[in-house]
Structure formats: C-alpha cells, structure tokens
Design an enzyme around this catalytic site. Structure first.
Site, short mmCIF file in Angstrom:
data_model
loop_
_atom_site.label_atom_id
_atom_site.label_comp_id
_atom_site.label_asym_id
_atom_site.label_seq_id
_atom_site.Cartn_x
_atom_site.Cartn_y
_atom_site.Cartn_z
NE ARG A 57 -2.74 -0.08 3.15
CZ ARG A 57 -3.70 -0.10 4.15
NH1 ARG A 57 -4.74 -0.71 4.11
NH2 ARG A 57 -3.01 -0.20 5.55
CE LYS A 156 2.58 -19.97 11.29
NZ LYS A 156 2.09 -18.88 11.85
CG HIS A 186 9.09 -20.92 8.30
ND1 HIS A 186 8.05 -20.64 9.33
CD2 HIS A 186 10.02 -21.11 9.00
CE1 HIS A 186 8.48 -20.51 10.17
NE2 HIS A 186 9.68 -20.73 10.44
CE LYS A 190 12.44 -23.97 10.70
NZ LYS A 190 13.22 -23.00 11.38
CG ASP A 243 1.85 -18.43 15.90
OD1 ASP A 243 1.78 -18.25 14.84
OD2 ASP A 243 3.01 -18.63 16.78
CG HIS A 248 5.55 -24.42 12.04
ND1 HIS A 248 5.37 -24.06 10.64
CD2 HIS A 248 5.55 -23.16 12.72
CE1 HIS A 248 5.57 -22.70 10.68
NE2 HIS A 248 5.35 -22.21 11.61
CE LYS A 346 5.39 -17.36 20.21
NZ LYS A 346 6.22 -17.55 18.69
C1 BG6 Z 1 5.94 -18.82 12.96
C2 BG6 Z 1 5.22 -18.36 14.44
O1 BG6 Z 1 5.25 -19.37 12.23
O2 BG6 Z 1 7.02 -19.63 13.33
C3 BG6 Z 1 6.23 -17.67 15.08
O3 BG6 Z 1 4.08 -17.66 13.75
C4 BG6 Z 1 7.09 -18.48 15.51
O4 BG6 Z 1 5.35 -17.55 16.37
C5 BG6 Z 1 7.91 -19.00 14.37
O5 BG6 Z 1 8.15 -17.63 16.38
C6 BG6 Z 1 9.10 -19.96 14.69
O6 BG6 Z 1 10.10 -20.16 13.48
P1 BG6 Z 1 11.62 -20.68 13.59
O7 BG6 Z 1 12.00 -20.87 12.03
O8 BG6 Z 1 12.11 -19.65 14.28
O9 BG6 Z 1 11.51 -21.89 14.47
#
Ligand code: BG6
Length: 500
Positions: A57, A156, A186, A190, A243, A248, A346
C-alpha cells in the site's frame, strides 16, 4: 517461456520469470524473502530474465523501493555474504507497484508493469495478512493475472478454523487451480525437516521398527526463547495451538508418522501426510484436561535477562496460550496405542526443536546383576539449532564381570553441522522460493492437509471451551506449567530436556 528443468526422467518443471511479492514492505519480505532471493541470485539460480516486483500500500517509486530492499539486505544478510556486483544486479531486477486491494486501478497498473513478461510465467507471493488473500486473488483475476502461466504462494495462517480455511481455499480456487497454489509452511523449507524423509526412507535400519511394535512413544518439542516482541496484536486471541501446532508441529508429526510414499513427488508425499492428519483422534471434554495443557508466561528470566510477562506486554489480562502440550493419538494400524506428545511454547529456557523416538524395551533381559539395567533405545533428532541426531544404545562396561555384566548407555551421536561443515545453511525460504518458481509443490501444504489439521485443532479448541480449560501460568525461562510434566509422567515417561 522461462527455463525448463528436468527432474528425474518424467517431471518437467517450468521456471517462471516474474515474481510479485505482495506485502513487500513488511517484515517477512524484508527479513526473509529478499535476502533469500538475493542468495539465489548470488548462486546463479535466477535467470537473467527474472524480474521481481514489490506490491504494497505504501506509495513508493522503484528507486525508493530498491533503497529499502538494499537496506534490508544490509541488515539481514550475514557480513561477508553481500557482493557489490550481485547486489547491484539484484536491485536492478526490482520494481514496485502501489496496490491497495480496494482500488481496481492499482491491479491494472500492476498488470501493465508486468507487461508481456506475463507470458513467461508469474508467481505471486502473498506475504500479507490473510484477510487480503481473497481480495488480492479477485483483483488479479479481474485484470487477467490468473490463468495457466501463474502461481500463487501464501503464508499461514490459512483461516483460523475449518470453516474459515475452507473459505480461503475456495476464494483462492476462483483464481488458481490446486496445483498452482503453494501454501507455505516454512518448516518444510528447513533442511533437517526434509531430512526426516531421508532418515526414514533412505535407511533400512529404522523402518522395520517404526510402528507400535517397536516404538513406545514420540515427543515433538519446538521450544522458543522469544516472547511476543511487537507481535502481541497478531498473537493475542490466536495462541500457540493455532500459531505453531496447526501448521509446523502437525507437519513434523505427519513426516514422522506417514507411510512410505511411492516416490518423492508432490502427490505421493502429500497423499500420505493427509492420511496421517485425518487419523488424529479428536479431543473432547472428557480428554481436554488429561490430554492437553495450555499455559501463559509470567515475568521471569531468559538467557539471564529479566523479561516481562505476556499480560504485561499486552497491557491487559488475556487467556491466550503461549504454551501448549498435547498428547495426540493416531487411530490407524501402524500407530495404535502410541502417544505422540507435542509441546511448544514461547519464553522457554532454550531455543530448540527436536523429535524424540522412544523405542520399546527388549522383551526379556538376559542380563542381571550389577549397575543399572537395560534402558530402551532412544533416537533424538535435533532439528535446530544444533542439527544432528543421537541414538542411545546399550553397551558392556569394560571389566571382568565378576558380579554380572555391567551395562552402560552410550550415544551414537551424529552432528550434521559437523558432517556438512563448510556448506552454507540456506534460509528455508530460499528452497521454497526456488520450488515456487519451478512449480514443485512437494514442500507446500495442500488444501486437504490444511483442512484436516484444522479439524483436529478445532476439536481441541472446542474441548477447551466445553471443559472450561484455562491457561496455567508459567514463569518465563521454565519449561511451561507443571501440568505439562504431569501429563506425560502419568504415562510413566518424561519430557526430554537435554541441553544442545
Ligand atoms: C512462525 C510463528 O510461524 O514460526 C512464530 O508464527 C514462531 O510465532 C516461528 O516464532 C518459529 O519459526 P522458527 O523458524 O524460528 O522456528
């Protein structure tokens, strides 16, 4: 058309010449996507014709956008990885287009900017809030930027529950067929996550025991030291289950538990993963408290530094979980009765992601006498940061054994960091962006996987609501609420908490 690459003897992949990044001025694009594209360019993996357009934007012209990306490369690539010539070449590929999804003329402008290059294929990468996925796809369709020579990738979350994920998938399907849709997780980019398939299906050693006959339980831990730092507005109301687990962690579980696919191709791999996700036993009010724990960090210390609690960061009380542990079961033949303990949070004591495979004990011990008895074998797969694996095995302690054979557990320890020392570890997004350009969806998540994962996650949210499960506090810098230890210890096991 762009370059054609041959994979194996039968699959032809079409490399696209234009990438458009929506949300180009955002954090993910600046931190990950542009540095990854730069690295691909540095390795000669972007054809000379490749153009990259940013869309967002903000009102910027090409020059201001290039300056912004140049600054992002400076701050997010390790020192010594930036080469002035490559950087100039890379910046030269960039253009920018202001796009407000509510302004149809902006999409016309984007179409004009791409111009005839559209014929050589355009990949759209939606690094935007999910609420923009549907309007962006509609905007692209309206100006003829969907169709055979196009692809779309998106970050996501895809929805926030099953019905909303179906709506997103349906909205995207208005512009793109499923094989043109690249849903990014993602973790699949890895190396160590991809290595799970090689470990399981590239070695004869493990697979005969990889079932309820040989395995007692599995633990999957993704521990983070970070807190919410500036993400509270996104995170509050979402929580760890949506999340981290929905995407993941369930992808990791699927790779650990899937049947062998017939080949390393998108359909074969994803067919097997979705079967696992569909076998997840839903939680309900009766199992909500015995099979799950949700927690939220209070102030404490991480890495020796004091840190604030979640509610302090947020500025108000909240019941959003920053920690979750779940005991999952797969109702299928292979995994009958084998618990999969998942745990993520976290502000835990260390950043590490690992998978622990606890094998069963031998059926009968022929050894008796001195020292500790036989321990069951255990395979620890370290995903990050210290990549590797170790397998604990029993050995005989040297000695004359007058009082019986003395046994000792030793580790067969492989450090992948050491085994591949000197080879640059790629950013997960490098692999994913290259696969997007070449049209390989193997490491992207199919619509049915997303929906199966939400079905299970929804059952947990519903179970929490009906059983009135509330977040339990834990001190930042600890391994979550003690109820999480209780959950696994009731089964006679304990979480692996080794230092890496
Ligand atoms: C993200 C989450 O998808 O993955 C985050 O939204 C998280 O909350 C992150 O911190 C962790 O990714 P990585 O690659 O640092 O393990």
């Amino acid at each position: 058309m762009g370059t054609v690459r041959e994979i194996g003897s039968f699959e032809l992949l079409q490399s696209f010449a234009t990438i458009v990044i929506f949300g180009a001025t955002g954090d993910l694009a600046q931190r990950m996507l542009f540095p990854s594209l730069y690295n691909l360019d540095a390795d000669g993996l972007l054809g000379t014709e490749v153009r990259i357009h940013g869309a967002a934007r903000s009102k910027l012209d090409d020059a201001a956008f290039r300056d912004q990306v140049a600054a992002a490369l400076d701050s997010h690539l390790p020192e010594g990885q930036l080469d002035a010539t490559v950087k100039a070449r890379f910046l030269d590929r960039l253009g920018y287009c202001t796009v407000d999804v509510d302004t149809p003329a902006d999409f016309e402008c984007l179409a004009a900017k791409i111009g005839p290059a559209k014929g050589a294929g355009v990949a759209f990468y939606l690094s935007t809030p999910p609420s923009l996925f549907a309007p962006v796809v509609a905007g692209l369709k309206a100006v003829g930027l969907t169709g055979p020579a196009t692809r779309v990738a998106m970050e996501k979350p895809i929805g926030h529950d099953l019905p909303s994920s179906r709506e997103v998938n349906a909205a995207v399907a208005h512009g793109f067929d499923e094989d043109q849709v690249f849903r990014v997780d993602h973790y699949l980019g890895k190396e160590t996550v991809q290595n799970l398939l090689v470990l399981r299906f590239g070695n004869m050693l493990f697979e005969p025991l990889w079932n309820s006959q040989g395995i007692e339980h599995v633990q999957i831990t993704v521990a983070e030291t970070v807190g919410l730092e500036g993400r509270v507005s996104y995170y509050d109301g979402v929580g760890s289950l949506s999340d981290m687990v929905q995407n993941h962690m369930l992808q990791l579980l699927a790779l650990v538990a899937m049947e062998p696919p017939a080949s390393y191709t998108a359909t074969a791999v994803r067919d097997e993963k979705v079967k696992v996700l569909r076998s997840l036993r839903p939680l309900d009010a009766a199992t909500a408290n015995t099979h799950s724990v949700k927690g939220q960090y209070r102030s404490g210390a991480v890495d020796g530094k004091p840190v604030a609690g979640y509610a302090d960061e947020l500025g108000k009380a909240s019941d959003t979980e920053t920690f979750v542990a779940v005991k999952a079961h797969l109702d299928n033949w292979r995994w009958k009765g084998v618990p999969f303990y998942l745990r993520t949070g976290k502000r835990l004591p260390m950043r590490h992601s690992e998978i622990l495979i606890q094998f069963k004990p031998v059926p009968h011990s022929i050894f008796s006498g001195r020292g500790p008895g036989l321990e069951a074998n255990c395979l620890l797969i370290r995903l990050q940061p210290n990549e590797g694996m170790s397998l604990s095995i029993m050995t005989k302690e040297p000695g004359l054994d007058r009082g019986g054979v003395a046994l000792r557990e030793v580790e067969l320890d492989v450090s992948l960091t050491a085994a591949f020392a000197g080879q640059r570890r790629r950013i997960a997004y490098e692999r994913l962006l290259l696969d997007l350009m070449e049209g390989d969806t193997t490491l992207f998540v199919r619509a049915d996987e997303i929906e199966a994962a939400w079905t299970w996650v929804d059952s947990i949210h519903d179970a929490w609501t009906s059983a009135g499960v509330i977040v339990k506090p834990y001190t930042a810098g600890t391994w979550g609420p003690s109820a999480s230890m209780g959950m696994i210890e009731r089964d006679g096991a304990s979480w692996h908490e080794g230092a890496q």
